[in-house]
Design an enzyme around this catalytic site. Sequence first.
Site, mmCIF file in Angstrom:
data_model
loop_
_atom_site.group_PDB
_atom_site.id
_atom_site.type_symbol
_atom_site.label_atom_id
_atom_site.label_comp_id
_atom_site.label_asym_id
_atom_site.label_seq_id
_atom_site.Cartn_x
_atom_site.Cartn_y
_atom_site.Cartn_z
ATOM 1 N N SER A 1 47.733 31.351 40.512
ATOM 2 C CA SER A 1 47.796 32.803 40.595
ATOM 3 C C SER A 1 49.135 33.219 41.215
ATOM 4 O O SER A 1 50.176 32.817 40.724
ATOM 5 C CB SER A 1 46.597 33.335 41.392
ATOM 6 O OG SER A 1 46.492 34.729 41.270
ATOM 7 N N HIS B 1 39.961 34.191 35.843
ATOM 8 C CA HIS B 1 41.130 33.861 36.650
ATOM 9 C C HIS B 1 40.776 32.949 37.832
ATOM 10 O O HIS B 1 41.493 32.006 38.141
ATOM 11 C CB HIS B 1 41.752 35.169 37.146
ATOM 12 C CG HIS B 1 43.042 34.984 37.867
ATOM 13 N ND1 HIS B 1 44.188 34.567 37.238
ATOM 14 C CD2 HIS B 1 43.375 35.157 39.164
ATOM 15 C CE1 HIS B 1 45.181 34.491 38.122
ATOM 16 N NE2 HIS B 1 44.712 34.849 39.297
ATOM 17 N N ASP B 2 39.659 33.239 38.487
ATOM 18 C CA ASP B 2 39.248 32.433 39.640
ATOM 19 C C ASP B 2 38.889 31.001 39.282
ATOM 20 O O ASP B 2 38.634 30.188 40.185
ATOM 21 C CB ASP B 2 38.061 33.087 40.361
ATOM 22 C CG ASP B 2 38.511 33.878 41.581
ATOM 23 O OD1 ASP B 2 39.719 33.854 41.893
ATOM 24 O OD2 ASP B 2 37.660 34.509 42.223
ATOM 25 N N ARG C 1 39.407 45.465 46.919
ATOM 26 C CA ARG C 1 38.988 44.085 46.708
ATOM 27 C C ARG C 1 37.930 44.001 45.606
ATOM 28 O O ARG C 1 37.906 43.047 44.821
ATOM 29 C CB ARG C 1 38.437 43.516 48.002
ATOM 30 C CG ARG C 1 37.857 42.131 47.904
ATOM 31 C CD ARG C 1 38.912 41.083 47.567
ATOM 32 N NE ARG C 1 38.403 39.729 47.788
ATOM 33 C CZ ARG C 1 39.113 38.638 47.576
ATOM 34 N NH1 ARG C 1 40.352 38.726 47.110
ATOM 35 N NH2 ARG C 1 38.611 37.439 47.811
ATOM 36 N N ASP D 1 40.613 33.634 31.464
ATOM 37 C CA ASP D 1 41.367 34.446 32.430
ATOM 38 C C ASP D 1 41.594 35.851 31.870
ATOM 39 O O ASP D 1 42.232 36.031 30.836
ATOM 40 C CB ASP D 1 42.711 33.760 32.717
ATOM 41 C CG ASP D 1 43.411 34.321 33.958
ATOM 42 O OD1 ASP D 1 43.232 35.520 34.262
ATOM 43 O OD2 ASP D 1 44.139 33.569 34.620
#
Lengths: 379, 379
Positions: free
Chosen positions: B141, B335-336, B210, B306
Amino acid sequence: MNRRWTPEGEQRLALGQPFVLESGEALPGLEIAYRTWGKLSPQADNAIIVCHALTADADAARWWAPLFGPGCALDPADSFIVCSNALGSCYGTTGPTSLAPDGKHWGARFPRVTIRDQVRAQIALADALGIRSIRFVIGGSMGGLQALEWALLDPLRTQAVISVAGAASHSPWALVWNEAQRLALRADPLFRGGFYPPEKPPEAGLAAARAIAMVSYRSPQSLEARFGRERGADIFGPRAHSPDEFAARGWLRHHAKNLTERFDANSYVSLLDALDSHDLARARGSLEAALGKIHQPTLIGSIASDALYLPAEQHELARLIPNARLLEIDSAHGHDGFLIDAARFEPGVRRFASEQRSTGATPADTGAFPLRQKSLRYA
Amino acid sequence: MNRRWTPEGEQRLALGQPFVLESGEALPGLEIAYRTWGKLSPQADNAIIVCHALTADADAARWWAPLFGPGCALDPADSFIVCSNALGSCYGTTGPTSLAPDGKHWGARFPRVTIRDQVRAQIALADALGIRSIRFVIGGSMGGLQALEWALLDPLRTQAVISVAGAASHSPWALVWNEAQRLALRADPLFRGGFYPPEKPPEAGLAAARAIAMVSYRSPQSLEARFGRERGADIFGPRAHSPDEFAARGWLRHHAKNLTERFDANSYVSLLDALDSHDLARARGSLEAALGKIHQPTLIGSIASDALYLPAEQHELARLIPNARLLEIDSAHGHDGFLIDAARFEPGVRRFASEQRSTGATPADTGAFPLRQKSLRYA
């Protein structure tokens, strides 16, 4: 019942009797803002119902202009087209900005409504307009969820269904998109849990919520096409530290702010809640069983780049609805392709609609809903 | 220069001289929080640099545990592994929570930093640690962006690069994700444009930001796998109107709140700004020209699902970097996946790393950076 005209060509239907919601709570009355195009035939069998998306209104000819016109899927010359503002919205139909029985605005006290409640309000309008048969119900996004509910809540009148960029229920993915929006709205203390005075709305929170939604409505491809490779090359150049340094960010802020000038925060939450609660299978057994009950010819529109209601969800709808066909829309615009690229799927919608009319059942064939029974169902 | 130990095994490097930023502004000094694993070889040529993602810290063995261990890609038995907290962050390295020359916290006054500034701070640490050659720089990332910058900012020492779930620059899509987060943060008036007192941080705004980020880090598939078909079936049942009605929403709120307990809002914005400003091609000609300059063997890790830094971006990196190989990671976690599925791509990373060691150049071969020159570059 009292129908009155507004200056803009919008009409209002006021139902004096209580409107019982799916939750069991009852609204003391129901007002529905709607528009119509064309004339209802003497047989009252040429209706088309249009269902709008989250923040839209009853003026479908404006936001879905490419579908409207002579020879188009929505042709007022031979159809009676009806679009009403959704229950819980703020464009004339009963919602948080309406007056509660105590004479004050409902605001945060407005009862929780569901997609089914919204469709039942639309059905009440169809009753009031004397519609005996509906050629098809069409909607995109939230309207696409509603269109499928029409098939099950008014199976006799609804001859066909067109659901574009819709889903059978809100997936966990769609749920978290909406929850992020609620968190953004609540971060604005002016929201006050929904108990804000009308003159002091939570603009920053609503703007942030809309910004999140706008991301979900588009796609990487559409933003790339629009803003190109405009990256960080210039950040220490003449435009450094300017708010317009990145056009994509300015574009987002513009759309975010724009909504605050035209939408009410409690109404927004009311609609988010309706979406999140939606499950076509609720009280109808499994999803397979529920979709299996949709007997109407159904056109499922799916946008390849939709990042909110994924193509896989529409594929599932098309697979599980017995008489369904899939219309894949090759649009890079993501979920908003149902609006931005409407001109590209209009031919497919038109073809489906005309096939239904040439080969399809008439109201008599299917035992379409006789007017006199309506009070049994919708009183 | 002053290095001191913290109780947790974290070390600090304090550079007394000014640190000039890419913008031209200078920080009067620079403190870097870092951790190391293993021992630097007598030839000082067995280093590995690990670069962390947005809200992570220097403890790479914790957040990238599957990559660490005997025989693994990151093996302290034969490598000297270094990870430092990023410039602009709040885990010990200079950032908005540090003290400015006036003795008060920088807060919103902290100068704007870039990904290159962050890498230059990491390079200063490598100098201070006496590292002569780096086996590879690896990051995911934001760390993946940094790893590619290492290749160009320290081309002599950097023998190989591993960039996972990264990009050459922030796309318009990534820009609007971050801008939505800024809008959410600003919707919280406690943010006060960044001028909040430390004891009264904008928790609601940071939580909302967040929450948005968490959506971008996951995928529809990962949430579906985790929360299944838990939809609106129950909304009028026993759990009706409970905040935990939908587990996916509760999961999002949990992660949102969690960050507010461990991260500073100005630092968060500082890192968002660094990301948004990033363009590997800045002052290096076209993107093709910039990527063409990366001479090192490069492994580009790409996660199929992603939704933030799209696989197409990593494919482009792999195509345009002369000596690059693509490692496609079949993870549903979005993505994670660079964290959640680290165990699944560790073998590919390990293979690449060991290939470099068996066939690869030695520092002498490539004229790796001699220690005595460091002051010329980093003073």
